[in-house]
Scaffold this motif. Structure first.
Motif, PDB file in Angstrom:
ATOM      1  N   VAL A 289      73.084  67.725  63.368  1.00 13.43           N
ATOM      2  CA  VAL A 289      72.003  68.576  62.848  1.00 13.43           C
ATOM      3  C   VAL A 289      71.136  69.169  64.181  1.00 13.43           C
ATOM      4  CG1 VAL A 289      69.735  68.388  61.552  1.00 13.43           C
ATOM      5  CG2 VAL A 289      71.838  67.233  60.684  1.00 13.43           C
ATOM      6  N   LYS A 290      70.822  68.634  64.953  1.00 15.70           N
ATOM      7  CA  LYS A 290      69.877  69.065  66.162  1.00 15.70           C
ATOM      8  C   LYS A 290      70.536  70.126  66.933  1.00 15.70           C
ATOM      9  CE  LYS A 290      67.525  64.717  67.026  1.00 15.70           C
ATOM     10  NZ  LYS A 290      67.326  63.616  68.220  1.00 15.70           N
ATOM     11  N   GLN A 291      71.855  70.023  67.133  1.00 13.04           N
ATOM     12  CA  GLN A 291      72.761  71.152  67.443  1.00 13.04           C
ATOM     13  C   GLN A 291      72.515  72.520  66.864  1.00 13.04           C
ATOM     14  OE1 GLN A 291      73.887  71.603  70.484  1.00 13.04           O
ATOM     15  NE2 GLN A 291      73.349  69.659  71.605  1.00 13.04           N
ATOM     16  N   PHE A 292      72.821  72.072  65.252  1.00 15.36           N
ATOM     17  CA  PHE A 292      72.724  73.236  64.359  1.00 15.36           C
ATOM     18  C   PHE A 292      71.353  73.970  64.269  1.00 15.36           C
ATOM     19  CE2 PHE A 292      71.531  74.518  60.310  1.00 15.36           C
ATOM     20  CZ  PHE A 292      72.536  75.581  60.019  1.00 15.36           C
ATOM     21  N   LYS A 293      70.350  73.336  64.440  1.00 15.91           N
ATOM     22  CA  LYS A 293      68.976  73.934  64.335  1.00 15.91           C
ATOM     23  C   LYS A 293      68.646  74.830  65.663  1.00 15.91           C
ATOM     24  CE  LYS A 293      66.616  70.826  61.229  1.00 15.91           C
ATOM     25  NZ  LYS A 293      65.510  70.034  60.962  1.00 15.91           N
ATOM     26  N   LYS A 294      69.512  74.728  66.614  1.00 13.63           N
ATOM     27  CA  LYS A 294      69.412  75.760  67.664  1.00 13.63           C
ATOM     28  C   LYS A 294      69.962  76.980  67.487  1.00 13.63           C
ATOM     29  CE  LYS A 294      69.679  72.162  71.271  1.00 13.63           C
ATOM     30  NZ  LYS A 294      70.340  71.623  72.655  1.00 13.63           N
ATOM     31  N   GLN A 295      70.643  77.391  66.297  1.00 14.22           N
ATOM     32  CA  GLN A 295      71.227  78.610  65.965  1.00 14.22           C
ATOM     33  C   GLN A 295      70.289  79.447  65.416  1.00 14.22           C
ATOM     34  OE1 GLN A 295      74.453  79.518  65.957  1.00 14.22           O
ATOM     35  NE2 GLN A 295      75.308  77.460  66.607  1.00 14.22           N
ATOM     36  N   ASP A 296      70.536  80.753  65.613  1.00 15.91           N
ATOM     37  CA  ASP A 296      69.660  81.767  65.276  1.00 15.91           C
ATOM     38  C   ASP A 296      69.255  81.894  63.612  1.00 15.91           C
ATOM     39  OD1 ASP A 296      68.044  84.115  65.934  1.00 15.91           O
ATOM     40  OD2 ASP A 296      69.482  85.115  64.455  1.00 15.91           O
ATOM     41  N   ILE A 297      70.416  81.530  63.070  1.00 15.66           N
ATOM     42  CA  ILE A 297      70.274  81.401  61.469  1.00 15.66           C
ATOM     43  C   ILE A 297      69.462  80.724  60.947  1.00 15.66           C
ATOM     44  CG2 ILE A 297      72.361  79.993  61.065  1.00 15.66           C
ATOM     45  CD1 ILE A 297      72.708  81.780  58.472  1.00 15.66           C
ATOM     46  N   TRP A 298      69.175  79.493  61.595  1.00 15.03           N
ATOM     47  CA  TRP A 298      68.301  78.395  61.230  1.00 15.03           C
ATOM     48  C   TRP A 298      66.946  78.796  61.457  1.00 15.03           C
ATOM     49  CZ3 TRP A 298      67.788  74.113  58.276  1.00 15.03           C
ATOM     50  CH2 TRP A 298      66.508  73.283  58.685  1.00 15.03           C
ATOM     51  N   LYS A 299      66.849  79.439  62.591  1.00 11.45           N
ATOM     52  CA  LYS A 299      65.362  79.932  62.932  1.00 11.45           C
ATOM     53  C   LYS A 299      64.930  81.129  62.068  1.00 11.45           C
ATOM     54  CE  LYS A 299      66.305  78.700  67.955  1.00 11.45           C
ATOM     55  NZ  LYS A 299      66.370  79.524  69.318  1.00 11.45           N
ATOM     56  N   ARG A 300      65.878  81.865  61.650  1.00 13.09           N
ATOM     57  CA  ARG A 300      65.368  82.969  60.698  1.00 13.09           C
ATOM     58  C   ARG A 300      65.146  82.450  59.415  1.00 13.09           C
ATOM     59  NH1 ARG A 300      70.228  85.461  62.228  1.00 13.09           N
ATOM     60  NH2 ARG A 300      70.905  85.453  59.950  1.00 13.09           N
ATOM     61  N   THR A 301      65.606  81.430  59.186  1.00 10.02           N
ATOM     62  CA  THR A 301      65.492  80.703  57.840  1.00 10.02           C
ATOM     63  C   THR A 301      64.146  80.079  57.567  1.00 10.02           C
ATOM     64  OG1 THR A 301      68.091  80.464  57.374  1.00 10.02           O
ATOM     65  CG2 THR A 301      66.468  79.362  55.799  1.00 10.02           C
ATOM     66  N   PHE A 302      63.858  79.235  58.669  1.00 13.19           N
ATOM     67  CA  PHE A 302      62.710  78.597  58.798  1.00 13.19           C
ATOM     68  C   PHE A 302      61.444  79.414  58.920  1.00 13.19           C
ATOM     69  CE2 PHE A 302      59.293  75.983  61.312  1.00 13.19           C
ATOM     70  CZ  PHE A 302      59.478  74.932  60.623  1.00 13.19           C
ATOM     71  N   ARG A 303      61.595  80.751  59.768  1.00 16.54           N
ATOM     72  CA  ARG A 303      60.662  81.502  59.870  1.00 16.54           C
ATOM     73  C   ARG A 303      60.435  82.484  58.359  1.00 16.54           C
ATOM     74  NH1 ARG A 303      62.846  82.930  64.641  1.00 16.54           N
ATOM     75  NH2 ARG A 303      63.808  84.671  63.924  1.00 16.54           N
TER      76      ARG A 303
ATOM     77  N   TYR B 263      78.397  72.403  66.831  1.00 18.21           N
ATOM     78  CA  TYR B 263      77.726  71.290  66.633  1.00 18.21           C
ATOM     79  C   TYR B 263      78.518  70.319  65.753  1.00 18.21           C
ATOM     80  CZ  TYR B 263      77.094  75.244  62.836  1.00 18.21           C
ATOM     81  OH  TYR B 263      77.229  75.898  62.287  1.00 18.21           O
ATOM     82  N   TYR B 264      80.061  70.717  65.881  1.00 15.55           N
ATOM     83  CA  TYR B 264      80.881  69.808  65.205  1.00 15.55           C
ATOM     84  C   TYR B 264      81.551  69.008  66.163  1.00 15.55           C
ATOM     85  CZ  TYR B 264      80.716  72.346  60.740  1.00 15.55           C
ATOM     86  OH  TYR B 264      80.186  73.225  59.746  1.00 15.55           O
ATOM     87  N   LYS B 265      81.505  67.654  65.911  1.00 14.27           N
ATOM     88  CA  LYS B 265      82.403  66.742  66.677  1.00 14.27           C
ATOM     89  C   LYS B 265      83.971  67.101  66.816  1.00 14.27           C
ATOM     90  CE  LYS B 265      79.306  62.856  65.244  1.00 14.27           C
ATOM     91  NZ  LYS B 265      79.328  61.498  64.524  1.00 14.27           N
ATOM     92  N   ASN B 266      84.486  67.445  65.739  1.00 11.12           N
ATOM     93  CA  ASN B 266      86.003  67.729  65.718  1.00 11.12           C
ATOM     94  C   ASN B 266      85.858  69.441  65.248  1.00 11.12           C
ATOM     95  OD1 ASN B 266      86.963  65.018  66.489  1.00 11.12           O
ATOM     96  ND2 ASN B 266      86.477  64.516  64.526  1.00 11.12           N
ATOM     97  N   ASN B 267      85.498  70.099  66.306  1.00  8.61           N
ATOM     98  CA  ASN B 267      85.622  71.530  65.712  1.00  8.61           C
ATOM     99  C   ASN B 267      86.937  72.225  66.092  1.00  8.61           C
ATOM    100  OD1 ASN B 267      84.294  73.929  65.082  1.00  8.61           O
ATOM    101  ND2 ASN B 267      83.857  74.581  67.124  1.00  8.61           N
ATOM    102  N   THR B 268      87.486  72.762  64.981  1.00  5.97           N
ATOM    103  CA  THR B 268      88.648  73.771  65.057  1.00  5.97           C
ATOM    104  C   THR B 268      88.383  75.172  64.772  1.00  5.97           C
ATOM    105  OG1 THR B 268      89.016  73.088  62.726  1.00  5.97           O
ATOM    106  CG2 THR B 268      90.061  71.869  64.295  1.00  5.97           C
ATOM    107  N   SER B 269      87.134  75.540  64.506  1.00  2.59           N
ATOM    108  CA  SER B 269      86.858  76.778  64.004  1.00  2.59           C
ATOM    109  C   SER B 269      85.967  77.686  65.277  1.00  2.59           C
ATOM    110  CB  SER B 269      85.956  76.875  62.919  1.00  2.59           C
ATOM    111  OG  SER B 269      86.499  76.378  61.710  1.00  2.59           O
ATOM    112  N   HIS B 270      86.274  78.965  65.334  1.00  2.44           N
ATOM    113  CA  HIS B 270      85.824  79.609  66.467  1.00  2.44           C
ATOM    114  C   HIS B 270      84.608  80.493  66.034  1.00  2.44           C
ATOM    115  CE1 HIS B 270      89.840  78.867  68.199  1.00  2.44           C
ATOM    116  NE2 HIS B 270      89.046  78.539  69.352  1.00  2.44           N
TER     117      HIS B 270
END
Length: 562
Positions: free
Chosen positions: A133-147, A160-167
């Protein structure tokens, strides 16, 4: 004058060469122009198709995400659906509620949705365990939603995924503003893997040097191809818009890259014109030589046919126009031979019929005078029935013994059989019925003399018992042909005999000549352009259908000549 002094082969060679040279450059230009149009059109269609495919995939992804978000939000809005007492489960009841919530989230993972999460205001979340969650909240989309406090959607790289397979993922954040429970002021996050979408865009970017731009409905940039090239006014542009939220999808290709294939086509067409010129010289000579040979063979064969020799045929070894002409010539000769054979057969049949007519011809005056004497004698003796029968017989014979008339109108033929029916009624009594269906205009149609009487005699003598039964006559016209249908409800005819009733009977057996004579009359006048069909069921009746070409009284003479 110069061309007239040359041989046919040389003239053909020169004409073929000139004809090839004049349009060659024109065809080259047209070929280049059309080929370039086709290639550029295909390239344009490919880009349009790729853009349409990307747009369709985006629409499908967005539809799944919005649908899942709406379903989950509606479920969570019900205070009785999720009854969590603590944010982190501490009791058995909490564990059951969390388990039900996570099952709900898993149930809405459609297509290639990467994950669905409910994130609380205190950084606690419900969903798969590989989420930071903490890594995700650094994303710009989270900041825009929060604002903004409203739903936001965007394209970004997940880290921010432990086993990330998506680019690349497409994320949707929906604020959950509830006034109850531990989920109050939480957020619903839905992320979809869009690597397949980016793979398709990479094909356009690498192979076609395209630059792709994606903007949301308010014009914010969601994605843009990294390129050192700048946008130009002469760039080739394709625009698409998503159906769900009106995102703009733009494909831009530099004009030089787009028309690169056209320049290659121009070089290939130039080389093709040079090769075509050389081939034109060679083929003009070969074709002119072969063409003149075929014509000479055809001329010789035509001369043979004009002399009455029909056995000579052209040997055809090619499938070109000369070869086809030779095949048609051979077919024409065969057709002429068949027609001559048919004419000889028809003339033979006609002569045979004429000889039989002469052999069996009776002096009409002697016959009619004798019948009138018998009729007068019957009247003196008070036998009116015999008198009536002789009267009707005389009327029937008046038409039948007139050998100079070969074709008569349907009206006269019907008048003649009325007398025939009158004789049968005097013979059997009113035991049979006759119905006639015919348009009045058909009365002027021509039919061979004595067509109906032999078929009606066959019905009375073989189909009916004591003259009892029904006879239906119908005359119609269709597509240039008359059709006569005679139906009876008599004994019927066995199938093995039905096939032979219109064929030549055995001369040693008496009878059966009437129906054969009907067939011969139609053949003499119409050749093979007529059709006789028979159908019969034993015990139920027989149907005879005759179809022949339409001829009218005012268009043909009594012998059927136009």
């Amino acid at each position: 004058m110069f061309m007239l002094n040359l041989s046919t082969q040389k003239r053909l060679f020169i004409m073929f060469l000139v004809v090839a040279l004049i349009p060659m450059l024109t065809l080259g230009v047209i070929a280049y122009d059309q080929s370039a149009k086709v290639v550029n059109g295909k390239l344009s269609n490919y880009n349009h198709f790729a853009g349409e495919k990307i747009k369709t995939q985006l629409d499908q992804i967005l539809e799944d995400m919005y649908y899942s978000a709406a379903e989950i939000k509606q479920y969570l809005a019900d205070s009785t659906s999720v009854n969590l007492q603590h944010q982190e489960p501490q009791t058995y009841s909490d564990f059951k509620e969390v388990n039900n919530l996570e099952r709900l989230l898993q149930a809405h993972k459609k297509s290639n949705i990467r994950g669905i999460y409910v994130v609380t205001s205190s950084d606690f979340y419900y969903g798969d365990n590989d989420f930071n969650v903490k890594q995700f909240k650094k994303q710009d989309i989270w900041k825009r939603t929060f604002r903004s406090g409203d739903s936001e959607i965007g394209i970004y790289k997940p880290s921010y995924y432990k086993n990330n397979t998506s680019h690349h993922v497409l994320g949707l954040i929906v604020p959950l503003k509830f006034s109850y429970g531990v989920l109050n002021n939480s957020y619903l996050l839905i992320e979809t893997d869009i690597d397949d979408l980016f793979d398709l865009m990479k094909v356009l970017e690498q192979d076609l040097h395209s630059r792709i731009t994606i903007r949301n409905e308010i014009g914010q940039l969601l994605y843009h191809t990294k390129s050192v090239e700048e946008n130009r006014k002469d760039d080739i542009i394709w625009m698409e818009h998503t159906r769900i939220n009106n995102w703009e999808f733009e494909i831009r290709i530099p004009r030089e890259e787009f028309y690169q294939s056209s320049r290659v086509i121009f070089k290939m067409v130039s080389i093709g014109i040079l090769i075509a010129f050389i081939l034109a010289l060679m083929l003009s000579y070969i074709f002119s030589n072969q063409f003149t040979k075929g014509i000479l063979k055809l001329k010789f064969a035509i001369d043979e046919v004009s002399k009455g020799i029909f056995d000579a045929k052209l040997s055809v070894h090619t499938k070109d126009e000369i070869g086809k002409l030779g095949l048609h010539f051979n077919r024409m000769v065969e057709k002429i031979k068949q027609l001559m054979e048919e004419v000889r057969e028809k003339e033979s049949t006609k002569r045979e019929a004429e000889m039989k007519a002469i052999h069996y011809q009776i002096n009409p005056h002697l016959l009619f005078n004798t019948l009138n004497t018998i009729q007068w004698k019957a009247r003196l003796d008070g036998n009116e029935e015999i008198g009536k029968m002789l009267l009707h017989l005389t009327k029937v014979l008046e038409g039948n013994l007139n050998f100079n008339i070969e074709l008569i109108s349907l009206n006269k033929e019907l008048q003649s059989i009325q007398h025939f029916f009158a004789i049968q009624e005097l013979r059997y009594g009113p035991n049979f019925t006759v119905s006639l269906k015919m348009n009045e205009k058909l009365e002027r149609g021509l039919i061979p003399r004595m067509t109906l009487q032999p078929m009606l005699e066959n019905i009375f003598f073989h189909a009916f018992e004591d003259g009892t039964g029904n006879i239906d006559l119908e005359f119609t016209e269709n597509n240039g042909y008359f059709q006569l249908v005679i139906m009876d409800n008599g004994k019927g005819i066995p199938q093995e005999k039905l096939k032979t009733i219109f064929t030549r009977p055995n001369e040693k057996v008496r009878g059966g000549i009437g129906l054969y004579n009907v067939y011969q009359k139609f053949y003499i006048h119409y050749g093979k352009d007529f059709l006789i069909n028979t159908d019969s069921v034993v015990g139920k009746g027989t149907t005879i259908s005759i179809t022949w070409p339409i001829r009218w009284v005012d268009q043909y003479d009594e012998n059927g000549n136009h």
